[in-house]
Design a protein around this motif. Structure first.
Motif, PDB file in Angstrom:
ATOM      1  N   MET A 110     -50.369 -11.382 -22.218  1.00 17.67           N
ATOM      2  CA  MET A 110     -50.236 -10.300 -21.669  1.00 17.67           C
ATOM      3  C   MET A 110     -50.336 -10.658 -19.980  1.00 17.67           C
ATOM      4  SD  MET A 110     -52.809  -7.235 -21.180  1.00 17.67           S
ATOM      5  CE  MET A 110     -53.048  -6.789 -22.809  1.00 17.67           C
ATOM      6  N   LEU A 111     -49.045 -10.228 -19.356  1.00 19.44           N
ATOM      7  CA  LEU A 111     -48.857 -10.352 -18.003  1.00 19.44           C
ATOM      8  C   LEU A 111     -49.593  -9.208 -17.082  1.00 19.44           C
ATOM      9  CD1 LEU A 111     -47.377 -11.854 -15.624  1.00 19.44           C
ATOM     10  CD2 LEU A 111     -45.475 -10.289 -16.100  1.00 19.44           C
ATOM     11  N   LYS A 112     -50.590  -9.624 -16.365  1.00 21.98           N
ATOM     12  CA  LYS A 112     -50.867  -8.708 -15.306  1.00 21.98           C
ATOM     13  C   LYS A 112     -50.373  -8.645 -13.937  1.00 21.98           C
ATOM     14  CE  LYS A 112     -55.059  -7.447 -18.123  1.00 21.98           C
ATOM     15  NZ  LYS A 112     -56.587  -7.437 -18.059  1.00 21.98           N
ATOM     16  N   VAL A 113     -50.339  -7.751 -13.396  1.00 21.46           N
ATOM     17  CA  VAL A 113     -49.869  -7.702 -12.141  1.00 21.46           C
ATOM     18  C   VAL A 113     -50.567  -6.746 -11.218  1.00 21.46           C
ATOM     19  CG1 VAL A 113     -47.793  -7.195 -10.567  1.00 21.46           C
ATOM     20  CG2 VAL A 113     -47.368  -8.372 -12.866  1.00 21.46           C
ATOM     21  N   PHE A 114     -50.991  -7.403 -10.025  1.00 21.91           N
ATOM     22  CA  PHE A 114     -51.574  -6.474  -8.981  1.00 21.91           C
ATOM     23  C   PHE A 114     -50.797  -5.566  -8.430  1.00 21.91           C
ATOM     24  CE2 PHE A 114     -53.049  -5.259  -4.953  1.00 21.91           C
ATOM     25  CZ  PHE A 114     -54.721  -4.731  -5.305  1.00 21.91           C
ATOM     26  N   ASN A 115     -51.013  -4.346  -8.462  1.00 17.99           N
ATOM     27  CA  ASN A 115     -50.149  -3.396  -8.055  1.00 17.99           C
ATOM     28  C   ASN A 115     -50.669  -2.732  -6.664  1.00 17.99           C
ATOM     29  OD1 ASN A 115     -48.378  -1.092  -7.862  1.00 17.99           O
ATOM     30  ND2 ASN A 115     -48.577  -0.185  -9.499  1.00 17.99           N
ATOM     31  N   THR A 116     -50.077  -2.821  -5.730  1.00 20.10           N
ATOM     32  CA  THR A 116     -50.705  -2.140  -4.441  1.00 20.10           C
ATOM     33  C   THR A 116     -50.604  -0.868  -4.654  1.00 20.10           C
ATOM     34  OG1 THR A 116     -49.280  -4.196  -3.217  1.00 20.10           O
ATOM     35  CG2 THR A 116     -50.390  -2.179  -1.783  1.00 20.10           C
ATOM     36  N   LEU A 117     -49.764   0.052  -5.299  1.00 18.95           N
ATOM     37  CA  LEU A 117     -49.928   1.252  -5.492  1.00 18.95           C
ATOM     38  C   LEU A 117     -51.221   1.852  -6.142  1.00 18.95           C
ATOM     39  CD1 LEU A 117     -48.142   3.754  -5.014  1.00 18.95           C
ATOM     40  CD2 LEU A 117     -47.284   3.537  -7.347  1.00 18.95           C
ATOM     41  N   SER A 118     -51.720   1.095  -7.034  1.00 15.69           N
ATOM     42  CA  SER A 118     -53.032   1.457  -7.702  1.00 15.69           C
ATOM     43  C   SER A 118     -54.288   0.824  -7.275  1.00 15.69           C
ATOM     44  CB  SER A 118     -52.952   1.319  -9.149  1.00 15.69           C
ATOM     45  OG  SER A 118     -52.836  -0.128  -9.651  1.00 15.69           O
ATOM     46  N   GLY A 119     -53.933  -0.371  -6.423  1.00 19.34           N
ATOM     47  CA  GLY A 119     -55.067  -1.248  -5.703  1.00 19.34           C
ATOM     48  C   GLY A 119     -55.470  -2.148  -6.882  1.00 19.34           C
ATOM     49  N   GLN A 145     -50.050 -23.746 -22.650  1.00 25.43           N
ATOM     50  CA  GLN A 145     -50.559 -22.427 -23.160  1.00 25.43           C
ATOM     51  C   GLN A 145     -51.517 -22.135 -21.986  1.00 25.43           C
ATOM     52  OE1 GLN A 145     -49.935 -20.369 -25.418  1.00 25.43           O
ATOM     53  NE2 GLN A 145     -51.643 -18.947 -24.694  1.00 25.43           N
ATOM     54  N   ARG A 146     -52.308 -22.782 -21.481  1.00 24.40           N
ATOM     55  CA  ARG A 146     -53.417 -22.376 -20.425  1.00 24.40           C
ATOM     56  C   ARG A 146     -52.427 -22.333 -19.126  1.00 24.40           C
ATOM     57  NH1 ARG A 146     -56.739 -27.522 -19.989  1.00 24.40           N
ATOM     58  NH2 ARG A 146     -57.599 -26.329 -18.166  1.00 24.40           N
ATOM     59  N   PHE A 147     -51.480 -22.808 -18.842  1.00 26.08           N
ATOM     60  CA  PHE A 147     -50.575 -22.909 -17.788  1.00 26.08           C
ATOM     61  C   PHE A 147     -50.079 -21.498 -17.759  1.00 26.08           C
ATOM     62  CE2 PHE A 147     -46.641 -22.812 -15.531  1.00 26.08           C
ATOM     63  CZ  PHE A 147     -46.735 -23.441 -14.250  1.00 26.08           C
ATOM     64  N   LYS A 148     -49.325 -20.900 -18.644  1.00 21.78           N
ATOM     65  CA  LYS A 148     -48.657 -19.705 -18.926  1.00 21.78           C
ATOM     66  C   LYS A 148     -49.971 -18.466 -18.884  1.00 21.78           C
ATOM     67  CE  LYS A 148     -44.865 -20.590 -21.776  1.00 21.78           C
ATOM     68  NZ  LYS A 148     -44.343 -20.148 -23.176  1.00 21.78           N
ATOM     69  N   GLU A 149     -51.229 -18.929 -19.392  1.00 21.02           N
ATOM     70  CA  GLU A 149     -52.396 -17.855 -19.206  1.00 21.02           C
ATOM     71  C   GLU A 149     -52.685 -17.523 -17.695  1.00 21.02           C
ATOM     72  OE1 GLU A 149     -55.323 -19.488 -21.499  1.00 21.02           O
ATOM     73  OE2 GLU A 149     -54.688 -18.913 -23.635  1.00 21.02           O
ATOM     74  N   ALA A 150     -52.579 -18.846 -16.996  1.00 18.74           N
ATOM     75  CA  ALA A 150     -52.912 -18.697 -15.562  1.00 18.74           C
ATOM     76  C   ALA A 150     -51.749 -17.708 -14.851  1.00 18.74           C
ATOM     77  CB  ALA A 150     -53.127 -20.135 -15.004  1.00 18.74           C
ATOM     78  N   MET A 151     -50.751 -18.117 -15.259  1.00 17.92           N
ATOM     79  CA  MET A 151     -49.590 -17.528 -14.398  1.00 17.92           C
ATOM     80  C   MET A 151     -49.281 -15.947 -15.007  1.00 17.92           C
ATOM     81  SD  MET A 151     -48.313 -19.161 -12.296  1.00 17.92           S
ATOM     82  CE  MET A 151     -46.282 -18.582 -11.895  1.00 17.92           C
ATOM     83  N   CYS A 152     -49.948 -15.567 -16.101  1.00 17.44           N
ATOM     84  CA  CYS A 152     -49.826 -14.330 -16.421  1.00 17.44           C
ATOM     85  C   CYS A 152     -50.984 -13.608 -15.921  1.00 17.44           C
ATOM     86  CB  CYS A 152     -49.970 -14.246 -18.100  1.00 17.44           C
ATOM     87  SG  CYS A 152     -48.593 -14.372 -18.989  1.00 17.44           S
ATOM     88  N   ASP A 153     -52.020 -14.057 -15.385  1.00 13.67           N
ATOM     89  CA  ASP A 153     -52.955 -13.579 -14.704  1.00 13.67           C
ATOM     90  C   ASP A 153     -52.519 -13.451 -13.180  1.00 13.67           C
ATOM     91  OD1 ASP A 153     -55.503 -12.460 -13.479  1.00 13.67           O
ATOM     92  OD2 ASP A 153     -56.560 -14.420 -13.545  1.00 13.67           O
ATOM     93  N   ASP A 154     -51.631 -12.363 -12.927  1.00 14.58           N
ATOM     94  CA  ASP A 154     -50.983 -11.936 -11.486  1.00 14.58           C
ATOM     95  C   ASP A 154     -50.525 -13.411 -10.813  1.00 14.58           C
ATOM     96  OD1 ASP A 154     -50.169 -10.317  -9.423  1.00 14.58           O
ATOM     97  OD2 ASP A 154     -52.080 -10.518  -8.546  1.00 14.58           O
ATOM     98  N   PHE A 155     -49.876 -14.151 -11.593  1.00 12.52           N
ATOM     99  CA  PHE A 155     -49.081 -15.513 -11.004  1.00 12.52           C
ATOM    100  C   PHE A 155     -50.249 -16.527 -10.092  1.00 12.52           C
ATOM    101  CE2 PHE A 155     -46.429 -11.693 -11.210  1.00 12.52           C
ATOM    102  CZ  PHE A 155     -45.485 -12.315 -11.979  1.00 12.52           C
ATOM    103  N   ASN A 156     -51.161 -16.800 -11.069  1.00  7.80           N
ATOM    104  CA  ASN A 156     -52.114 -17.519 -10.361  1.00  7.80           C
ATOM    105  C   ASN A 156     -51.565 -19.063 -10.379  1.00  7.80           C
ATOM    106  OD1 ASN A 156     -54.614 -18.690  -9.419  1.00  7.80           O
ATOM    107  ND2 ASN A 156     -55.727 -17.309 -10.515  1.00  7.80           N
ATOM    108  N   THR A 157     -50.996 -19.277  -9.036  1.00 15.46           N
ATOM    109  CA  THR A 157     -50.646 -20.767  -8.964  1.00 15.46           C
ATOM    110  C   THR A 157     -51.645 -21.983  -8.872  1.00 15.46           C
ATOM    111  OG1 THR A 157     -49.920 -20.113  -6.626  1.00 15.46           O
ATOM    112  CG2 THR A 157     -48.372 -19.852  -8.473  1.00 15.46           C
TER     113      THR A 157
END
Length: 460
Positions: free
Chosen positions: A1-10, A339-351
């Protein structure tokens, strides 16, 4: 599941595109009156990585980034240079693309220019006037009625009056309210201008993005991005004028990257800490700059300094060293690292976390190389694949190790000449001369690395 920080909702939200499998993204681009600086590099690289990952996980993405090629700053700079605004912007657009390619970015799919969308801009302003959201003042300027839009301030989660307090708001006698902002301004004699029902003039900055984004992606699209300084008033105004004009929600997810600070201070020409991308690339390999930018999560601020760039260079050298002289398989079966790389990136692109996983992979790769294991080429291929998502490890390892710092000293040909002379001295058992050459190169910032395959070198 991809999660993105939305400035609109904070807050972070599960990403759900309007159309399954497809993403429409608009990012505010550059006002092309000067060379791009490292703050621009942050935004360019941040949204390039976001683009790469969305495509990596299977989305059909349309990436639009505009160019502001008509503006007061452009007109002023062109006049100072003794050239036309069109000549200035053509030069600066070419320079921007050169900088971007040097940094390893892929160019946007669509790159609309304000001057090419003048009719769409005028049409949108007319809709706002017809709906009562805009009016022409005594000076001839056309303004947006900010107070008429009930949700004005929702992106910044502040009321209109709160945002006005302490903000630099242009107060003019012809405005009905201090927060009203210009949509169309009359042209001065000799300035570039377009015909409209409100007289000859040119658009305000905010309306350009609303017209271009909705024309390219539709009235309602998935992601709108930009730098941290654009949240107010630019993006707040975009929402107000777009939703008033179309009657639809403008954007679902608002994304803003962090700022670049220089030695813990705000970047400013007055402080003498302002650097263009070109100036930085005169000292460091472009990929070192890119690594610095992706080493922090895109929403975090970055402290730019020679020390931070040197740290980025050292880290990147660790990755390239693992690939130096290593066979890379054409195919591999993704491991738990992927798999772990994708999980990190799916957490709001946690590079930063994604990079830490790549270094764990490097540890296993180095071990496999030392043992002569058949796993080494497979791990090398996996490392290269993950790195490509971040736009890293695209250079030949040998070349990078020899050019991670842009040196003014010995050329590659001169260094190779010394290495050949040293090899001849060692063959003749003249170890004193061999050591002398090694020390001479070390003084020039060149470290020699001897192995069974021969001697390689890197710049310090």
């Amino acid at each position: 599941m991809l999660k993105v920080f939305n400035t609109l909702s904070g807050k972070k939200e599960e990403f759900k595109p309007i159309e399954p499998g497809k993403v429409k993204m608009y990012v505010c681009g550059i006002t092309v009156y000067d060379y791009c600086h490292i703050g621009h590099a942050r935004a360019m690289i941040s949204f390039d990585v976001i683009t790469r990952f969305l495509r990596h996980i299977g989305y059909d993405l349309t990436y639009v980034r505009n160019i502001t090629d008509v503006d007061d700053k452009i007109i002023k700079r062109a006049d100072e240079n003794g050239e036309t605004p069109a000549q200035l912007t053509a030069r600066m657009i070419d320079a921007m693309h050169e900088d971007e390619v040097a940094l390893g970015n892929k160019l946007p799919d669509i790159e609309p220019r304000a001057t090419e969308f003048m009719q769409q801009i005028i049409d949108m302003i007319q809709v706002l006037v017809d709906k009562g959201f805009a009016y022409q003042g005594e000076t001839g300027d056309v303004y947006y009625r900010a107070s008429k839009f009930a949700e004005y301030g929702k992106l910044n989660n502040r009321k209109l009056e709160e945002m006005l307090a302490g903000a630099r708001i242009e107060v003019e006698a012809s405005k009905e309210h201090p927060a009203d902002f210009v949509l169309w301004k009359p042209a001065k004699a000799g300035e570039v201008a377009w015909e409209s029902s409100w007289g000859k003039g040119r658009p305000g900055w905010h309306i350009e993005c609303s017209a271009m984004s909705t024309h390219c992606l539709g009235a309602h699209f998935d992601i709108h991005g930009g730098g941290p300084d654009l949240k107010f008033p630019h993006h707040e105004n975009e929402i107000a004028q777009s939703e008033a004009a179309t009657g639809e929600q403008y954007v679902n997810y608002w994304m803003h990257c962090g700022a670049v600070r220089v030695n813990n201070e705000k970047m400013s020409k007055s402080l003498g800490n302002f650097f263009t991308i070109r100036e930085v690339l005169e000292k460091f390999n472009p990929e070192v700059v890119r690594y610095l930018m992706v080493s922090s999560q895109y929403r975090s601020s970055i402290d730019y300094s020679d020390a931070s760039l040197k740290d980025a260079k050292t880290a990147l050298e660790r990755l390239y060293t693992a690939l130096r002289g290593q066979e890379v398989a054409s195919e591999f079966t993704p491991s738990e690292f992927t798999q772990r790389f994708k999980e990190a990136m799916c957490d709001d692109f946690n590079t930063p976390v994604a990079l830490s996983i790549m270094f764990e992979l490097v540890r296993d790769l180095n071990k496999a190389r030392a043992e002569g294991s058949a796993e080494a080429p497979l791990l090398a291929a996996e490392l290269k694949t993950l790195a490509e998502v971040l736009g890293l490890l695209y250079q030949d390892p040998e070349y990078f190790m020899q050019n991670s710092t842009i040196a003014e000293g010995l050329s590659a040909e001169e260094i190779e000449g010394y290495i050949a002379e040293r090899a001849a001295a060692r063959k003749a058992k003249d170890f004193a001369r061999s050591d002398e050459i090694r020390d001479l190169l070390l003084e020039q910032g060149i470290t020699l690395l001897d192995s069974r395959e021969g001697t390689t070198w890197t710049r310090n």
